[in-house]
Design an enzyme around this catalytic site. Structure first.
Site, mmCIF file in Angstrom:
data_model
loop_
_atom_site.group_PDB
_atom_site.id
_atom_site.type_symbol
_atom_site.label_atom_id
_atom_site.label_comp_id
_atom_site.label_asym_id
_atom_site.label_seq_id
_atom_site.Cartn_x
_atom_site.Cartn_y
_atom_site.Cartn_z
ATOM 1 C CG ASP A 32 -0.673 2.105 -6.557
ATOM 2 O OD1 ASP A 32 -1.620 1.577 -6.037
ATOM 3 O OD2 ASP A 32 0.367 1.893 -6.334
ATOM 4 C CB THR A 78 -1.968 -2.542 4.037
ATOM 5 O OG1 THR A 78 -1.088 -3.420 3.063
ATOM 6 C CG2 THR A 78 -2.539 -1.291 3.202
ATOM 7 C CB THR A 93 1.765 6.490 3.127
ATOM 8 O OG1 THR A 93 2.875 6.463 2.091
ATOM 9 C CG2 THR A 93 0.589 6.082 2.129
ATOM 10 C CG ASP A 118 -11.107 -4.736 11.880
ATOM 11 O OD1 ASP A 118 -9.688 -4.514 11.527
ATOM 12 O OD2 ASP A 118 -11.592 -5.899 11.561
ATOM 13 C CD GLU A 119 -5.218 -4.123 11.970
ATOM 14 O OE1 GLU A 119 -4.294 -3.596 12.575
ATOM 15 O OE2 GLU A 119 -5.194 -5.226 11.286
ATOM 16 C CE LYS A 145 -6.116 2.888 6.864
ATOM 17 N NZ LYS A 145 -6.071 3.242 5.226
ATOM 18 C CG ASN A 170 -8.472 -9.291 9.265
ATOM 19 O OD1 ASN A 170 -8.603 -8.697 10.234
ATOM 20 N ND2 ASN A 170 -7.084 -9.705 9.317
#
Ligand code: NAD
Ligand code: DAU
Length: 328
Positions: A32, A78, A93, A118-119, A145, A170
């Protein structure tokens, strides 16, 4: 198995790492970069080895992936509102980072799971998206994404990478950075700050408790087929304004703190996923929204040690830029 969890210091990655180390006995390595959203404290009760580095840095990836059987990639920028204000980190990223991970996984024949959203399907007025629905992203976040998903697909198709994609709805629950709707509203309500609802508040989201999401990802990791995408959707849909009213009730705040503010540009109206394909792997969500929201409000109420440093740091400046007012 030895499991590399990229982005494991964030909200969903840390919940996933906890479940895999505790309930599956996996030997967890976390890679990370520790952006504003990544925190070592999220992993304080998780047995793991930590590598501090960016997924787009091949040297850091090589150090972290050594000996891994599988890799799950949560690492991403995000937040949709931040992607609208400044998309550059999202491209770096999501695109360069996913590329570097795919290269490392391909060279070493490491199994790969990409955590997606889901977006990527865009907004849907009625019905639900399946895994064969076309990708139609709206924001810089969802477009990057979707780009990453396509890159993963190309590595499966071209190089025979053993890779799968999980698209979640979500998520909410403990350790979520308070820029997102539910923790933002909970903390504002607990502090007497205004609750900023975008537009009419009738946008609908498909709420998924974070542990259910983590278990869905684990199911795909253990039983998913290479080259396939799997939807992991929550059990309940709810309009934003209803979510906010429920938070007002649970925190004992006054409804007058709800304030309608200008809408998000290009705001998707509704997301909805069909998760039949993941259910066929033996997964189903266990936490209904009413229960999960109560648990989440209680967690934030009881864990000031976690959010107090956040509300007094970078988040304050972000909040002022985004909402044009200071937190109280
Ligand atoms: P988060 O913002 O809480 O955490 C992201 C983590 O990734 C942080 O620890 C951050 O430090 C790390 N990171 C960011 N850029 C990095 C880089 N270049 N190299 C290494 N680490 C980096 O995010 P989250 O909400 O836990 O989301 C995790 C994943 O799940 C993301 O891929 C997101 O797109 C996806 N997802 C989220 C949701 C949701 O509702 N939150 C729903 C569906 C899918
Ligand atoms: O659908 C999955 C996605 O959910 C993930 O891929 C993203 O990483 C995650 O951030 C989330 O995106 P959303 O844009 O749906 O989540 P957010 O919490 O930002 O907003 C949820 C809804 O609430 C959305 O309709 C916008 C609205 N909202 C949000 C904020 C922060 C408000 O009305 N006011 C706010 O202050």
């Amino acid at each position: 198995m030895r499991l590399l969890v990229c982005g494991g210091a964030g909200f969903i990655g840390s919940n996933f790492a906890r479940i895999r180390a505790r309930d599956h006995g996996d030997d967890v390595v976390v890679l990370d970069k520790l952006t504003y959203a990544g925190r070592r404290e999220n992993l304080r009760d998780v047995e793991h080895r930590f590598v501090h580095g960016a997924i787009e840095d091949p040297a850091a990836v090589a150090e972290a992936i050594d000996g891994a059987d599988a890799l799950v990639n949560f690492a991403a920028e995000t937040h949709v509102d931040r992607s609208i204000a400044a998309p550059d980190a999202f491209v770096q990223t999501q695109m360069e980072g996913t590329y570097a991970l795919l290269e490392a996984a391909r060279e070493r024949a490491v199994r790969y799971v990409q955590v997606s959203t889901d977006e990527v399907y865009g907004s849907i007025e009625e019905g639900s998206f399946t895994e064969t629905s076309p990708l139609n992203p709206s924001s810089p976040y969802s477009a990057t994404k979707a780009g990453a998903d396509l890159l993963v697909g190309s590595y499966v198709h071209t190089y025979g990478l053993e890779g799968a994609i999980v698209r979640g709805s979500n998520a909410y629950g403990p350790y979520q950075y308070p820029e997102k709707l539910i923790p933002l509203m909970v903390l504002n309500a607990l502090h007497g700050d205004a609750l900023p609802v975008y537009g009419d508040g009738m946008q609908v989201r498909n709420w998924l408790f974070v542990e259910d999401f983590a278990r869905g990802i684990g199911r795909v990791l253990d039983h998913g087929l290479p080259g396939e995408a799997y939807n992991v959707g929550g059990p309940d849909e709810c309009a934003n304004i209803e979510v906010v009213r429920r938070i007002v009730e649970l925190t004992g705040a006054d409804e007058s703190v709800i304030e309608h503010v200008p809408d998000r540009p290009g705001h998707d109206r509704r997301y909805s996923l069909s998760s039949d394909k993941t259910r066929a792997l033996g997964w189903e969500p266990q936490v209904r929204f009413a229960e999960g929201l109560e648990r989440t409000v209680a967690w934030y109420r009881d864990n000031g040690w976690w959010w107090e440093p956040i509300r007094s740091g970078e988040y304050r400046a972000y909040y002022e830029r985004q909402y044009g007012r200071a937190l109280g």
